[in-house]
Design a protein around this motif. Sequence first.
Motif, PDB file in Angstrom:
ATOM      1  N   GLY A  49       0.834  -1.206   0.000  1.00  0.00           N
ATOM      2  CA  GLY A  49       0.000   0.000   0.000  1.00  0.00           C
ATOM      3  C   GLY A  49       0.864   1.250   0.000  1.00  0.00           C
ATOM      4  O   GLY A  49       1.765   1.394  -0.820  1.00  0.00           O
ATOM      5  N   ASN A  50       0.595   2.154   0.929  1.00  0.00           N
ATOM      6  CA  ASN A  50       1.356   3.401   1.039  1.00  0.00           C
ATOM      7  C   ASN A  50       2.612   3.258   1.892  1.00  0.00           C
ATOM      8  O   ASN A  50       3.312   4.234   2.117  1.00  0.00           O
ATOM      9  N   TYR A  51       2.875   2.072   2.363  1.00  0.00           N
ATOM     10  CA  TYR A  51       4.008   1.833   3.259  1.00  0.00           C
ATOM     11  C   TYR A  51       5.130   1.116   2.509  1.00  0.00           C
ATOM     12  O   TYR A  51       4.870   0.272   1.655  1.00  0.00           O
ATOM     13  N   SER A  52       6.348   1.457   2.861  1.00  0.00           N
ATOM     14  CA  SER A  52       7.468   0.775   2.206  1.00  0.00           C
ATOM     15  C   SER A  52       8.717   0.791   3.087  1.00  0.00           C
ATOM     16  O   SER A  52       8.850   1.630   3.973  1.00  0.00           O
ATOM     17  N   VAL A  53       9.584  -0.143   2.808  1.00  0.00           N
ATOM     18  CA  VAL A  53      10.887  -0.236   3.469  1.00  0.00           C
ATOM     19  C   VAL A  53      11.931  -0.223   2.363  1.00  0.00           C
ATOM     20  O   VAL A  53      11.783  -0.915   1.354  1.00  0.00           O
ATOM     21  N   SER A  54      12.955   0.559   2.554  1.00  0.00           N
ATOM     22  CA  SER A  54      14.021   0.638   1.557  1.00  0.00           C
ATOM     23  C   SER A  54      14.770  -0.686   1.486  1.00  0.00           C
ATOM     24  O   SER A  54      14.630  -1.537   2.365  1.00  0.00           O
TER      25      SER A  54
END
Length: 121
Positions: A82-87
């Motif tokens: 969704g709108n969340y992410s981890v590099s």
Amino acid sequence: MFKDNMSREGLSLTELLLVLALIALLVPSLLFITVAQARKTAYERSAQAYAQNVFRVAWAYLSEEPNHFLITGDCTTGYSAGNYSVSPPPRAVQACRVWDGGNGYPQVEVISITGKVFQLP
């Protein structure tokens, strides 16, 4: 009045230099062991932190909308839901995956380059 050479006190210059040379040989090896252990611990903590971040992203995505299906798969190049992410992970991470544990909750497994496995939750 004069002391006999056999009953002297203290160390001679040669003995003192020999002791210092032995200490100089031993100290670097002890420091190397300490630095290697610190590096291993740092790699493991870094991999553990990455696992926690991926788990938080997956959990936040599911918490936002309970009807969402968990986005599963490989997370060794980063993770998005969704709108969340981890590099992308630090070099301490050898492998990473996200899957549904069967109860609708995310499961995360990260393997560090030292071989230690971290599973959340």
